[in-house]
Design an enzyme around this catalytic site. Structure first.
Site, PDB file in Angstrom:
ATOM      1  N   GLU A   6      32.964  81.692 121.409  1.00  0.00           N
ATOM      2  CA  GLU A   6      32.978  81.501 122.860  1.00  0.00           C
ATOM      3  C   GLU A   6      31.527  81.498 123.307  1.00  0.00           C
ATOM      4  OE1 GLU A   6      32.298  81.867 126.419  1.00  0.00           O
ATOM      5  OE2 GLU A   6      32.895  83.957 126.179  1.00  0.00           O
ATOM      6  N   CYS A  42      30.424  85.381 131.323  1.00  0.00           N
ATOM      7  CA  CYS A  42      30.523  83.978 130.921  1.00  0.00           C
ATOM      8  C   CYS A  42      31.425  83.207 131.870  1.00  0.00           C
ATOM      9  CB  CYS A  42      31.037  83.860 129.493  1.00  0.00           C
ATOM     10  SG  CYS A  42      32.465  84.893 129.140  1.00  0.00           S
TER      11      CYS A  42
END
Length: 1003
Positions: free
Chosen positions: A763, A797
């Protein structure tokens, strides 16, 4: 709310004469209806506004769609927009429309004459409907309403609509508006003739003017976690209002709001009203809501407080206006529901609170606020029995909600006060929707009145619903998920705040200790160590972390290989049991873990707390998922046994980030463990102490030696060595795109002796956008964008780094966005008032400052908040007029920097939002159904959030992960995630022997 019945409310016939209550109620009901049913009276005037109410009572699906349409109507600026939304909301297959509404929708083009006529009809009907419940949009209109009430021997309390402040500028404006309002109303009152019924009581003159205020509207950052700070801020403004009200001769009443604010509201008012300056004031009041389970004990506490204070104040007793919202919030957070489940229980509690309040009339004045004839009659009966003085009781109704009842009460000689909302329609829409919900709810007295419910049933004593008595222990609602989620801390509860404070104090005393790698079940000392520091106060060392060498990393690999032989054969149920034990330990140590995140990660407490819940949920969810996957899939046919099953891969290297120092490493690590793999946890250096605490918990939960090992060390040497190691089967990574791509490339190279291809799950961040269109609720949009952009200093994020705003609302949105951001408290993470803490380290601080400097050459700097000098702080920064192709709009920043971009239409907004290399999270604020549908289909993100913030994904409910350059692999916390850690196998056996097959059912 239902009417299940369990037990009749206890009553004392010496105080409450049921026969007398019924007689008074019958009289009030007859006087209210003039001998005719309310339904008959309503049918006399079926204008469009009446039709809207009538239809919603009979059709729940239409009720939802109409109220949603009404909610967004003030945001629509043209008749064509109104007509388009009218069609979109009401042209729904599963909603049956009355013939009149079908006729209203009989147009093809929204900008046609027919479309504009339909828009005019709807807008006029809603405006007329709003005026039923709003006393006036201007002071001139409202004065006419007040003067009419006084001619009917009634008085008022004035409430200014639009109290949902999101900026300090708005909070100050709220105070200023009330200062002006009290002045203007009291000046106007000089011309009013005295009405003895409402202006005097027991020979004493009462204030002719009363205003009602919301406490949270005095401070935009009012927070239950920060009771002391919130109390200090609002008290300064309340003192100004109370002093001014005394000078001009106005009374002030404090309303009650959502449950989360109740304790802080009561604490603040109790402290303030006992101050010497205000202790003798009797023209002040506060509100209690009977639908709250703890409201009776709250009243008991207020009575004790009032006795100490020595001078009475008014307690307005109401049933409550946020039942649906309180229930939803509790269910979403897995908290015990604070409100009664059944309307009948609220009515029962209202009656016992009425009795308690009136029995203490020498200490508190009572204001009985209800539209239920039975409830008001009950209060009258008690007042008569106890011979309560006139000053000690009054009766209240909402403007437009029970006019006939108010008139009937006034005719009986009672002091009646009408709650009069005042202000523009747009801020008043939330109030209007609450009134419509109340009017059309099946359980409301008014709804039952127009439904021809028999008088005996309508006026019967209320009863406690099942599970609602004081003896019943309230539990959170059972989860419909495959596991039992962990609840976040409700910081509105004092004991929770105390536990959090004590944990911070305890952990602070433990700072500076050494933390050694865990290899093969043993803590191993290292030659090199690395200090971990508090980013709020960098001179404060949180811990000293041992750094493994390559040789020690090899030892860990060898231990994992040996442990894997046994661990992979351990039944999934046993592995799942260990994970559930780990989840319990995480929850039990919640406040301690929160404290470590505050100190080491610079994460404010409320952000840290949600992370503990996520970590525990990962454990429980993956445990349930592995038990599901362990069951063999059977595809048998005659004479053949076919099975589909899974086996673990081997050794998994977990490289975790610093921004979610507990939740993400927990999720990645336990996913590896529960699937039968062995895990090597290499945490980010900045938050390695928290990872050490996680390792302690996993060991305590029962993870065997060698199965999970904690190996902090330099990424450039140890990390690189392990990524390329031939015995590592899988790398799970969360972090920057550069490092993720490097890992992906290195892992793809087949090493000598390697007999497998490595799987990489990575990720790698995002450049996340929120779209705000012209139909959005700007209050909601501004708050959501601010939280998504600046929560944890933009270091998520999933954080919003771009907001794309349609041109028609661009200027007002930007203005409120800037003011809302200015209102944020920037400071040390340990301070409960802090909304924006530090960034993680000096390197991040320098990088973000460089981005801001570059941004000043590309766009317009709309805001750059100052930040503390000590610590790694960067003040929230907003750029406007941002080019979609500029570095500001294209490159991930990972800090509190937000770019605002303008779009001319919704298609262009989607094009801008999709115009980056990332596809992680995105958001939309809109009340246009077609825009919502288009975003669902075309917004290129892994997680799309509509009309809410875009951070804070919840395990199982919102599996998290993106695509494009945001990462590779299935979504964390989703049904596919564990499959990445497993090798699928098919086993087929021919079970036929000489024409015989042992299959059930074959002879």
């Amino acid at each position: 709310m239902g009417f299940e019945r369990a037990s009749v409310i206890e009553s004392d016939p010496q105080i409450v004469d049921e026969t007398r209550i019924r007689a008074i109620a019958t009289e009030l009901l007859a006087e209210s209806t003039g001998g005719r049913s309310l339904l008959a009276k309503m049918q006399d005037q079926l204008r469009w506004d009446d039709k809207l109410l009538s239809w919603t009572m009979d059709n729940p699906g239409l009720r939802v769609q109409l109220f949603r349409l009404i909610d967004c109507l003030p945001a629509l600026t043209t008749k064509a927009e109104v007509a388009r939304h009218l069609q979109e909301y009401l042209s729904v297959e599963d909603v049956e429309l009355p013939p009149a509404l079908k006729g209203l929708l009989n147009f093809t083009a929204a900008d046609s004459m027919a479309g504009k006529a339909a828009a005019t009809t709807l807008s006029t009907a809603v405006e007329t409907l709003a005026r039923k419940y709003i006393a006036g949009s201007t002071l001139k209109e409202t004065r006419k309403t007040i003067e009419k009430l006084r001619r009917q021997s009634m008085t008022f309390t004035m409430d200014v609509l639009g109290e949902a402040v999101i900026t300090e500028t708005e909070a100050q404006a709220y105070l200023d508006q009330y200062l002006t309002l009290t002045t203007q109303l009291t000046e106007a009152s000089q011309t009013w003739s005295t009405v003895p019924q409402v202006d005097r009581a027991d020979g004493v003159a009462l204030s002719k003017v009363q205003v009602t205020v919301k406490l949270t509207a005095f401070y935009s950052q009012f927070d239950p976690l920060d009771v002391a700070g919130s109390q200090a801020k609002v008290s300064d403004r309340i003192r100004l209002l109370l002093r001014h009200a005394k000078d001009v001769g106005a009374a002030v009443h404090f309303d009650m709001e959502q449950y989360r604010y109740k304790a802080a509201t009561l604490t603040t008012l109790k402290a303030l009203l006992k101050e010497a300056e205000f202790c003798d004031r009797t023209d002040i009041g506060l509100t209690l809501q009977a639908y709250l389970r703890d409201s009776y004990s709250d009243l008991q506490g207020i009575i004790a407080w009032a006795k100490e204070r020595g001078n009475p104040i008014t307690v307005r007793l109401v049933k409550g206006a946020y039942w649906d919202q309180e229930t939803i919030i509790a269910r979403q957070n897995h908290w015990s529901t604070p409100v009664y489940n059944h309307k009948s229980s609220t009515d029962a509690n209202f009656e016992r609170m009425t009795r308690l309040l009136l029995e203490n009339h020498q200490h508190l004045y009572a204001a009985i606020g209800s539209h239920n004839v039975r409830s008001q009659a009950h209060a009258i009966a008690i007042a008569e029995t106890l011979e309560i003085p006139q000053r000690s009781i009054e009766f209240q109704v909402l403007y437009g909600m029970a006019d006939n009842l108010a008139t009937a009460l006034a005719k009986r000689g009672h002091r009646v006060r009408v709650y009069c909302p005042y202000g523009d329609l747009i801020p008043g829409m939330a109030y209007l929707i609450r009134r419509l919900l109340e009017n059309t709810a099946n359980s409301s007295f008014l709804r039952q009145s127009v439904s021809n419910v028999a008088a005996d049933e309508l006026l019967a004593p209320p009863v406690w619903g099942e599970g609602d008595t004081d003896r019943d222990k309230v539990q959170p609602e059972e989860s419909r998920l495959s596991f039992h989620p962990v609840a976040d801390t409700d910081f509105a509860i004092a004991i929770a705040r105390d536990q959090a404070t004590k944990a911070l104090e305890t952990v602070q005393q433990q700072l500076g200790q050494p933390y050694w790698p865990l290899i093969n079940g043993e803590l191993v000392q290292t030659e090199n160590t690395l200090p971990s520091v508090n980013p709020s106060v960098p001179t404060e060392i949180v811990g000293v972390v041992g750094q493994v060498t390559i040789d020690q990393a090899e030892d860990a690999i060898a231990a994992a290989k040996a442990a894997f032989a046994t661990w992979k054969k351990t039944p999934a149920s046993e592995r799942a049991h260990i994970l559930r034990r780990a989840a319990d330990l995480l929850d039990q140590r919640r406040h301690e873990l929160n404290a470590w995140m505050v100190f080491e990660a610079g994460k404010p407490l409320h952000q840290a707390d949600a992370e503990v819940s996520e970590a525990a949920d990962f454990c429980r969810y993956y445990a349930a998922e592995m038990e599901r996957l362990e069951a063999e899939v059977i595809y048998d046919v005659a004479g053949e046994c076919d099975r589909y099953l899974y086996r673990p891969k081997g050794i998994v290297l977990v490289i975790s980030p610093w921004n979610f120092p507990l939740a993400i490493p927990t999720g990645m690590t336990v996913a590896a463990l529960v699937t039968g793999n062995c895990a090597l946890l290499k945490p980010a250096a900045a938050t390695a102490v928290i990872a050490a605490k996680l390792t302690e918990i996993l060991v305590e939960a029962g993870i065997p030696k060698g199965v999970c090992q904690y190996i902090p060390g330099p990424g450039s040497t140890v990390g690189s060595h392990l990524v390329k190691h031939p015995d590592v089967h899988m790398i799970v990574f969360t972090g920057s795109q550069d490092v993720g791509c490097q890992i992906y490339a290195s892992a793809a190279i087949l090493q000598p002796g390697q007999r497998h291809l490595k799987r990489v799950v990575a990720e790698m961040g995002g450049k996340n956008a929120i779209i705000v269109d012209e139909s959005s609720d700007l209050d909601q949009a501004v708050q959501g964008v601010v939280y998504s952009a600046f929560g944890y200093s933009g270091q998520k994020c999933s954080a919003c780094s771009r907001v794309v705003v349609l041109a028609s609302v661009y200027e007002p949105f930007v203005a409120r966005l800037v003011e809302a951001t200015k209102s944020l408290n920037v400071g040390q993470a340990i301070d409960p008032s802090t909304k924006v803490g530090p960034v993680i380290d000096a390197a991040a601080q320098a990088r973000i400052r460089q981005v801001i400097a570059q941004g000043k050459t590309e766009a317009t700097l709309a805001l750059e908040l100052p930040a503390p000098d000590i610590g790694y702080f960067v003040g929230p920064t907003i750029f406007t007029d941002v080019d979609p192709q500029s570095s500001l709009a294209q490159e991930e920043i990972f800090g509190p920097v937000l770019s605002v971009l303008k779009a001319q239409n919704f298609d262009q907004a989607l094009e801008i939002a999709n115009g980056t290399n990332y596809a992680l999270t995105g958001g939309l604020y809109s009340r246009t159904p077609s825009h919502i549908d288009q975003a669902k289909a075309e917004f290129e993100v892994g997680n799309l959030y509509i009309n809410r913030s875009i951070t804070g994904a919840i395990v199982s409910r919102q599996p998290f992960g993106g695509f494009k350059l945001s990462g590779v692999g299935s979504k964390a916390g989703g049904p596919d995630y564990l499959l990445q850690f497993l090798e699928p196998r098919t086993v087929t056996e021919n079970i036929q022997r000489q024409g015989f097959a042992p299959i059930a059912g074959m002879d």
